[in-house]
Design a protein around this motif. Sequence first.
Motif, PDB file in Angstrom:
ATOM      1  N   GLU A  51       0.841  -1.193   0.000  1.00  0.00           N
ATOM      2  CA  GLU A  51       0.000   0.000   0.000  1.00  0.00           C
ATOM      3  C   GLU A  51       0.880   1.248   0.000  1.00  0.00           C
ATOM      4  O   GLU A  51       1.611   1.494   0.961  1.00  0.00           O
ATOM      5  CB  GLU A  51      -0.933   0.000   1.221  1.00  0.00           C
ATOM      6  CG  GLU A  51      -1.924  -1.165   1.215  1.00  0.00           C
ATOM      7  CD  GLU A  51      -2.760  -1.222   2.480  1.00  0.00           C
ATOM      8  OE1 GLU A  51      -2.327  -0.639   3.509  1.00  0.00           O
ATOM      9  OE2 GLU A  51      -3.835  -1.835   2.454  1.00  0.00           O
ATOM     10  N   GLU A  52       0.833   1.993  -1.103  1.00  0.00           N
ATOM     11  CA  GLU A  52       1.623   3.210  -1.265  1.00  0.00           C
ATOM     12  C   GLU A  52       3.119   2.928  -1.115  1.00  0.00           C
ATOM     13  O   GLU A  52       3.894   3.797  -0.690  1.00  0.00           O
ATOM     14  CB  GLU A  52       1.170   4.294  -0.283  1.00  0.00           C
ATOM     15  CG  GLU A  52      -0.291   4.685  -0.472  1.00  0.00           C
ATOM     16  CD  GLU A  52      -0.718   5.797   0.471  1.00  0.00           C
ATOM     17  OE1 GLU A  52      -0.043   6.012   1.510  1.00  0.00           O
ATOM     18  OE2 GLU A  52      -1.700   6.481   0.160  1.00  0.00           O
ATOM     19  N   ASP A  71      -1.644  -1.514  -4.090  1.00  0.00           N
ATOM     20  CA  ASP A  71      -2.633  -0.437  -4.057  1.00  0.00           C
ATOM     21  C   ASP A  71      -1.911   0.905  -3.983  1.00  0.00           C
ATOM     22  O   ASP A  71      -1.203   1.195  -3.022  1.00  0.00           O
ATOM     23  CB  ASP A  71      -3.549  -0.610  -2.850  1.00  0.00           C
ATOM     24  CG  ASP A  71      -4.678   0.404  -2.819  1.00  0.00           C
ATOM     25  OD1 ASP A  71      -4.955   1.028  -3.855  1.00  0.00           O
ATOM     26  OD2 ASP A  71      -5.281   0.583  -1.741  1.00  0.00           O
ATOM     27  N   ARG A  72      -2.061   1.727  -5.030  1.00  0.00           N
ATOM     28  CA  ARG A  72      -1.475   3.071  -5.089  1.00  0.00           C
ATOM     29  C   ARG A  72       0.033   3.046  -4.868  1.00  0.00           C
ATOM     30  O   ARG A  72       0.592   3.871  -4.141  1.00  0.00           O
ATOM     31  CB  ARG A  72      -2.150   3.998  -4.073  1.00  0.00           C
ATOM     32  CG  ARG A  72      -3.637   4.249  -4.348  1.00  0.00           C
ATOM     33  CD  ARG A  72      -4.357   4.785  -3.121  1.00  0.00           C
ATOM     34  NE  ARG A  72      -4.469   3.748  -2.103  1.00  0.00           N
ATOM     35  CZ  ARG A  72      -4.248   3.943  -0.811  1.00  0.00           C
ATOM     36  NH1 ARG A  72      -3.896   5.155  -0.376  1.00  0.00           N
ATOM     37  NH2 ARG A  72      -4.380   2.965   0.051  1.00  0.00           N
ATOM     38  N   GLY A  92      -4.561   1.363  -9.173  1.00  0.00           N
ATOM     39  CA  GLY A  92      -4.217   2.750  -8.918  1.00  0.00           C
ATOM     40  C   GLY A  92      -2.736   3.014  -8.777  1.00  0.00           C
ATOM     41  O   GLY A  92      -2.333   3.936  -8.071  1.00  0.00           O
ATOM     42  N   SER A  93      -1.924   2.237  -9.463  1.00  0.00           N
ATOM     43  CA  SER A  93      -0.479   2.335  -9.291  1.00  0.00           C
ATOM     44  C   SER A  93       0.206   2.896 -10.542  1.00  0.00           C
ATOM     45  O   SER A  93      -0.340   2.857 -11.639  1.00  0.00           O
ATOM     46  CB  SER A  93       0.113   0.962  -8.950  1.00  0.00           C
ATOM     47  OG  SER A  93      -0.400   0.489  -7.714  1.00  0.00           O
ATOM     48  N   CYS A 113      -4.351   1.998 -13.698  1.00  0.00           N
ATOM     49  CA  CYS A 113      -2.906   2.173 -13.593  1.00  0.00           C
ATOM     50  C   CYS A 113      -2.369   3.034 -14.738  1.00  0.00           C
ATOM     51  O   CYS A 113      -2.861   2.969 -15.864  1.00  0.00           O
ATOM     52  CB  CYS A 113      -2.187   0.820 -13.628  1.00  0.00           C
ATOM     53  SG  CYS A 113      -2.468  -0.211 -12.174  1.00  0.00           S
TER      54      CYS A 113
END
Length: 211
Positions: A51-52, A71-72, A92-93, A113
Motif C-alpha cells: 500500500e503506497e 494499491d497506489r 491505482g499504481s 494504472c
Amino acid sequence: MPPTIPDSLSEASITENDLVDDGLYLSMRFGPLDLSGRDCEDAEFERCRFEETRLSGSTMRRAELRDVAFDRCDLANLRLPGARVFNTAIDGSRLTGTAMTECGLRDVLFSNCRADLSSFRFGRFKNVVFRDCDLIEANFQEADLAGARFERCKLSGAQFSQANMRGTRLTECDLYGVHGIQSFAGAVVTIADAQGLLFTLASAMGITIGD
C-alpha cells in the motif's frame, strides 16, 4: 479471482524485511516504505499487500508473486525479468517504464494504472485483465496475449509486433497508431475500436484515406 490475503498481516519494515536475494515474504503488509533502487533475485511473495509502497527503479529477477495486491504503489521503472505473477491485483499504481519481460502472468488484474512506456515483451498471459489503464506506447512484442482482455484502455502507439492475439478481447480502447497491426488477426474488438484500427491498417497497406 481476487488475491487470497488474510485480514491479519505482519507489518513489514525496511530493517527486517528489505528486498534480498532468495527472500521469502509471507503474509506481510508493506506500507509506504521506500524500497526503490533495490536489486535482488529469486524473491518470493505470497499473501502480501503493498500500500503506497515505492519500488521504483528496483530490479527483482525471477521473482514469484502469488496472492499479492498492490494499491497506489510507485512501480515506475521496476524491472521484473522472468517473474511469475499469479492471482495478483495492481490498482491505482504507477507503472511508467515498468519492464515485465518474459514473465508468466495468470489471473492478474491491472486497474486504473498509469503504465505508459511499460514493457511486457515475450510475456505469457492467461486470464489477465487491463482495465481503465494508460498503456500508451506500451510494448507487447512477441507476447502471448491469447488470454488477455483490455477494457477502456489507452493503447495509442502500443507495440504488438509478432504477438499472439488470437482470442484477445479489446473493449472501448483507444487503438489509434498501434504498431504490429498484423498481430491483431484473431482478436475480438468492438465496432468503435475497429475504427481506430482502420487508419493503422490502411497505412500499413499504403492506402490514403481522404475526405
